[in-house]
Design an enzyme around this catalytic site. Structure first.
Site, PDB file in Angstrom:
ATOM      1  N   ARG A  43     -32.660   9.565 -23.513  1.00  0.00           N
ATOM      2  CA  ARG A  43     -33.928  10.249 -23.766  1.00  0.00           C
ATOM      3  C   ARG A  43     -34.981   9.249 -24.234  1.00  0.00           C
ATOM      4  O   ARG A  43     -36.135   9.315 -23.815  1.00  0.00           O
ATOM      5  CB  ARG A  43     -33.735  11.338 -24.828  1.00  0.00           C
ATOM      6  CG  ARG A  43     -34.958  12.205 -25.047  1.00  0.00           C
ATOM      7  CD  ARG A  43     -34.772  13.030 -26.318  1.00  0.00           C
ATOM      8  NE  ARG A  43     -35.700  14.125 -26.466  1.00  0.00           N
ATOM      9  CZ  ARG A  43     -36.954  13.995 -26.894  1.00  0.00           C
ATOM     10  NH1 ARG A  43     -37.451  12.798 -27.168  1.00  0.00           N
ATOM     11  NH2 ARG A  43     -37.727  15.060 -27.027  1.00  0.00           N
ATOM     12  N   TYR A 160     -42.327  32.876 -24.963  1.00  0.00           N
ATOM     13  CA  TYR A 160     -42.865  31.522 -25.170  1.00  0.00           C
ATOM     14  C   TYR A 160     -44.239  31.368 -24.524  1.00  0.00           C
ATOM     15  O   TYR A 160     -45.109  30.666 -25.029  1.00  0.00           O
ATOM     16  CB  TYR A 160     -41.891  30.474 -24.628  1.00  0.00           C
ATOM     17  CG  TYR A 160     -40.656  30.331 -25.494  1.00  0.00           C
ATOM     18  CD1 TYR A 160     -40.676  29.520 -26.619  1.00  0.00           C
ATOM     19  CD2 TYR A 160     -39.492  31.029 -25.201  1.00  0.00           C
ATOM     20  CE1 TYR A 160     -39.558  29.394 -27.434  1.00  0.00           C
ATOM     21  CE2 TYR A 160     -38.368  30.917 -26.003  1.00  0.00           C
ATOM     22  CZ  TYR A 160     -38.413  30.097 -27.124  1.00  0.00           C
ATOM     23  OH  TYR A 160     -37.313  29.991 -27.932  1.00  0.00           O
TER      24      TYR A 160
HETATM   25  O1  1CP Z   1     -34.341  16.151 -26.532  1.00  0.00           O
HETATM   26  C1  1CP Z   1     -35.034  17.038 -27.022  1.00  0.00           C
HETATM   27  O2  1CP Z   1     -35.795  16.879 -27.990  1.00  0.00           O
HETATM   28  C2  1CP Z   1     -35.051  18.379 -26.413  1.00  0.00           C
HETATM   29  C3  1CP Z   1     -34.095  19.367 -26.995  1.00  0.00           C
HETATM   30  C4  1CP Z   1     -33.784  20.335 -25.878  1.00  0.00           C
HETATM   31  C5  1CP Z   1     -32.653  20.309 -25.048  1.00  0.00           C
HETATM   32  C6  1CP Z   1     -31.508  19.327 -25.073  1.00  0.00           C
HETATM   33  C7  1CP Z   1     -34.608  21.394 -25.463  1.00  0.00           C
HETATM   34  C8  1CP Z   1     -35.923  21.770 -25.997  1.00  0.00           C
HETATM   35  N1  1CP Z   1     -33.983  22.004 -24.369  1.00  0.00           N
HETATM   36  C9  1CP Z   1     -32.809  21.375 -24.105  1.00  0.00           C
HETATM   37  C10 1CP Z   1     -31.875  21.652 -22.990  1.00  0.00           C
HETATM   38  C11 1CP Z   1     -31.540  23.044 -22.688  1.00  0.00           C
HETATM   39  N2  1CP Z   1     -32.258  24.160 -23.032  1.00  0.00           N
HETATM   40  C12 1CP Z   1     -30.440  23.439 -21.931  1.00  0.00           C
HETATM   41  C13 1CP Z   1     -29.538  22.428 -21.238  1.00  0.00           C
HETATM   42  C14 1CP Z   1     -28.162  22.593 -20.956  1.00  0.00           C
HETATM   43  C15 1CP Z   1     -27.168  22.683 -22.096  1.00  0.00           C
HETATM   44  O3  1CP Z   1     -27.012  23.801 -22.654  1.00  0.00           O
HETATM   45  O4  1CP Z   1     -26.476  21.695 -22.359  1.00  0.00           O
HETATM   46  C16 1CP Z   1     -30.456  24.850 -21.888  1.00  0.00           C
HETATM   47  C17 1CP Z   1     -29.451  25.765 -21.230  1.00  0.00           C
HETATM   48  C18 1CP Z   1     -31.616  25.285 -22.580  1.00  0.00           C
HETATM   49  C19 1CP Z   1     -32.024  26.684 -22.714  1.00  0.00           C
HETATM   50  C20 1CP Z   1     -33.124  27.051 -23.640  1.00  0.00           C
HETATM   51  N3  1CP Z   1     -34.284  26.391 -23.916  1.00  0.00           N
HETATM   52  C21 1CP Z   1     -33.159  28.276 -24.350  1.00  0.00           C
HETATM   53  C22 1CP Z   1     -32.120  29.354 -24.236  1.00  0.00           C
HETATM   54  C23 1CP Z   1     -30.954  29.116 -25.109  1.00  0.00           C
HETATM   55  C24 1CP Z   1     -31.237  29.141 -26.609  1.00  0.00           C
HETATM   56  O5  1CP Z   1     -31.154  28.066 -27.208  1.00  0.00           O
HETATM   57  O6  1CP Z   1     -31.521  30.228 -27.133  1.00  0.00           O
HETATM   58  C25 1CP Z   1     -34.346  28.305 -25.097  1.00  0.00           C
HETATM   59  C26 1CP Z   1     -34.820  29.407 -26.018  1.00  0.00           C
HETATM   60  C27 1CP Z   1     -35.065  27.112 -24.822  1.00  0.00           C
HETATM   61  C28 1CP Z   1     -36.394  26.708 -25.339  1.00  0.00           C
HETATM   62  C29 1CP Z   1     -36.323  25.423 -26.047  1.00  0.00           C
HETATM   63  N4  1CP Z   1     -36.237  24.224 -25.411  1.00  0.00           N
HETATM   64  C30 1CP Z   1     -36.095  23.212 -26.325  1.00  0.00           C
HETATM   65  C31 1CP Z   1     -36.069  23.817 -27.624  1.00  0.00           C
HETATM   66  C32 1CP Z   1     -35.949  23.064 -28.909  1.00  0.00           C
HETATM   67  C33 1CP Z   1     -36.190  25.197 -27.438  1.00  0.00           C
HETATM   68  C34 1CP Z   1     -36.167  26.276 -28.536  1.00  0.00           C
HETATM   69  C35 1CP Z   1     -37.509  26.447 -29.098  1.00  0.00           C
HETATM   70  C36 1CP Z   1     -37.566  27.464 -30.243  1.00  0.00           C
HETATM   71  O7  1CP Z   1     -37.599  28.670 -29.998  1.00  0.00           O
HETATM   72  O8  1CP Z   1     -37.608  27.023 -31.384  1.00  0.00           O
END
Ligand code: 1CP
Length: 352
Positions: A43, A160
């Site tokens: 990353r 979102y």
């Molecule tokens: O590197 C970083 O800083 C980014 C962190 C990160 C990661 C690794 C985010 C930001 N998204 C992801 C990958 C991701 N997101 C995957 C990849 C596959 C795996 O599971 O290994 C998946 C399936 C998601 C799905 C996702 N994104 C969801 C649904 C699941 C859940 O956690 O409830 C949601 C709500 C998101 C939005 C999101 N993306 C990232 C963040 C930190 C968030 C949550 C934001 C929040 O509501 O606070």
């Protein structure tokens, strides 16, 4: 045909077809990501999360990282639910240490400006990630590992898009949906079209199962749960099934509680993901009798490790392990989790 032989070895696919398994298959939500040093390194090199997501070489690499370390039964595409708003034309940023930020939708005109016809211009690299990941899995001998594609469900993605980022209660979104359902429905319909198209393209690139993440399904009352969670999910599942009847869909309506029964009965999904607040015995009696379930270890038990981890994991395995079941967490891996705890959990599941 060799492909059919391979499919037979994929425990997760067997379970999703409602068959019992010799061993409980497992994968973990957010199994790729910040708790892994090899992820943090890549990353940093890529210069940000979205650069990783839209680079098929890097994203397929990240998808494989946990498989190489731990050998889960499924890899999940490395991407994010928010690529759909991005592809529809909404501005999206991920700043280090903060959650996602979008330019919030404010009115009907903002919804009308979203363009479904052009989403593949943004999403094409993700389809390439799927096909490259399938190829790498085969090349590296992970012939029993299934590849799961995913998207967010319309309700959660709309949350979102309207808040402009994360929230605890999603009140702005709820207020729009409750007070002006007609215009809110135009957004949900746009998301149904975009999401179904996106998932079909993932399947055609090589995804063998799909998970729909509805992380904020739990903030709605009963009427609105049916209208904005159940009905749109059913529509997406139908569009997918019309084209690809055999691809299993896992629904994850987080915090839906007893409304999960309606979700299971009315959406057309093949398995339900359980969040960690779901009482295992209740879920066994009310949901696992209807379809395979997946879940639901508290990610904090994994973060804690030791006896807590062992006790919680065994309890779940003993409750669900005799019927079609996929072990997973009840929400994503927390970024401070020591990778050794994940290794420990894999051992507990394998030796059950
Ligand atoms: O590197 C970083 O800083 C980014 C962190 C990160 C990661 C690794 C985010 C930001 N998204 C992801 C990958 C991701 N997101 C995957 C990849 C596959 C795996 O599971 O290994 C998946 C399936 C998601 C799905 C996702 N994104 C969801 C649904 C699941 C859940 O956690 O409830 C949601 C709500 C998101 C939005 C999101 N993306 C990232 C963040 C930190 C968030 C949550 C934001 C929040 O509501 O606070």
């Amino acid at each position: 045909m060799p492909i059919v032989m391979t499919e037979k070895n994929k425990r997760i696919i067997n379970v999703l077809e409602n068959k019992k398994s010799d061993q409980v298959p497992f994968w973990f939500m957010r199994q790729a990501g910040r708790y892994l040093p090899e992820y943090r390194e890549l990353r940093a090199k890529a210069g940000g999360f979205l650069n990783l997501v839209y680079n098929p070489d890097d994203a397929s690499e990240v998808t494989l990282q946990p498989i190489r370390r731990f050998g889960m039964d499924a890899a999940i595409l490395f991407s994010d639910i928010l690529v759909i708003p991005h592809a529809l034309g909404q501005d999206l940023r991920f700043e280090t240490g903060e959650g996602p930020k979008l330019n919030a939708l404010k009115n009907v005109e903002d919804i009308q400006n979203l363009n479904v016809l052009k989403i593949d211009e943004t999403l094409n690299p993700i389809y390439q990630t799927v096909s490259q990941t399938r190829k790498k899995l085969a090349d590296e001998g992970f012939n029993d590992t299934a590849l799961i594609g995913f998207a967010g469900s319309p309700w959660t993605v709309a949350c979102y898009m309207i808040e402009g980022g994360g929230s605890k209660t999603f009140e702005k979104t709820k207020k729009w949906a409750y007070s002006d359902p007609k215009s809110f429905e135009t957004l949900i319909n746009t998301l149904i079209d975009a999401t179904a198209h996106y998932l079909i393209k993932q399947i055609e690139a090589g995804a063998e199962a799909i998970q729909l993440f509805d992380s904020w399904a739990g903030v709605l009352d009963h009427y609105n749960f049916k209208r904005w969670v159940v009905n749109p999910t059913a529509k997406i599942v139908k569009i997918i099934k019309d084209k690809h009847p055999k691809i299993p869909v896992i629904g994850f309506p987080r915090d839906a509680g007893e409304k999960s029964i309606e979700y299971v009965n009315e959406t057309g999904i093949q398995a339900i993901g359980l969040d960690f607040s779901m009482e295992p015995l209740w879920a066994k009696e009310n949901l696992q009798t209807l379809m395979p379930v997946q879940g639901n270890l508290d990610p904090v038990a994994l973060l804690s490790g030791g006896d807590v981890l062992k006790r919680s994991a065994i309890d779940i395995l003993e409750t669900f392990g005799d019927e079609p079941f996929i072990f997973n967490l009840g929400h994503g891996v927390i970024k401070e989790t020591p990778p050794e705890h994940v290794e420990e959990l894999c051992e507990i599941i394998r030796s059950f």
